[in-house]
Enzyme design. Sequence first.
Site, PDB file in Angstrom:
ATOM      1  N   HIS A 106      -2.323  -1.280  -4.369  1.00  0.00           N
ATOM      2  CA  HIS A 106      -3.779  -1.308  -4.528  1.00  0.00           C
ATOM      3  C   HIS A 106      -4.307   0.116  -4.459  1.00  0.00           C
ATOM      4  O   HIS A 106      -3.569   1.061  -4.204  1.00  0.00           O
ATOM      5  CB  HIS A 106      -4.447  -2.213  -3.487  1.00  0.00           C
ATOM      6  CG  HIS A 106      -4.293  -1.750  -2.060  1.00  0.00           C
ATOM      7  ND1 HIS A 106      -4.773  -2.453  -0.986  1.00  0.00           N
ATOM      8  CD2 HIS A 106      -3.713  -0.641  -1.515  1.00  0.00           C
ATOM      9  CE1 HIS A 106      -4.510  -1.821   0.135  1.00  0.00           C
ATOM     10  NE2 HIS A 106      -3.874  -0.709  -0.161  1.00  0.00           N
ATOM     11  N   SER A 129       0.834  -1.191   0.000  1.00  0.00           N
ATOM     12  CA  SER A 129       0.000   0.000   0.000  1.00  0.00           C
ATOM     13  C   SER A 129       0.881   1.258   0.000  1.00  0.00           C
ATOM     14  O   SER A 129       1.677   1.458  -0.898  1.00  0.00           O
ATOM     15  CB  SER A 129      -0.950  -0.049   1.206  1.00  0.00           C
ATOM     16  OG  SER A 129      -1.913   0.962   1.153  1.00  0.00           O
TER      17      SER A 129
END
Length: 210
Positions: free
Chosen positions: A132, A107
């Site tokens: 993501h 992330s």
Amino acid sequence: MRDPVDTYMNYLVPMVVEQTNRGERAYDIYSRLLKERIIFLTGPVEDGMSTLAVAQLLFLEAENPKKEISMYINSPGGVVTSGLAIYDTMQFIRPAVSTLCIGQAASMGSLLLTAGEKGLRFALPNARIMVHQPSGGFQGQVTDIMLHAQEILSLKKRLNEIYVKHTGQPIEKIEDALERDNFMTANAAQEFGLIDTVIDKRPSDEPAKA
């Protein structure tokens, strides 16, 4: 009876002792590594961790604006705005910042990994990198929910632009890659452009300090 907090912290953070011309001097291990211009980003990205990272970057810039800073990353990600504070500071300061993934960079951790100086972004062979899109939740009045949804979409667009800048990938490929949790090996991250090199040993001619 010893304070359990002191016991816990002393167990987690070893102390090292150096001999100086004024006698012995003790450092916690992270302060000693900071002397060598090494910053650790470990654990969730949140305001406290972000503040410490930014402070260390600014301190090292003030100490020597021309000397490289090494950032070791092992993070599952966290708060987008906290991560962007570190990202902006990395781009703002004058020293080049090299990044190295040890363990994982997921992330926001992956964004900070790829934000290192071009040519100085590394990962160890068994590191895992995950990208993501941002996520979030909100409850309240419909108007407020819509406002927060717009903010998340705006952050998504901005994060995609940052990945485009640092990976060299077209926006369409970035959007597709970030649609769901996308886990990569170190080699796959190199092919994607998130890092420049997978390293398994320190070069023999490189000092052990960085």
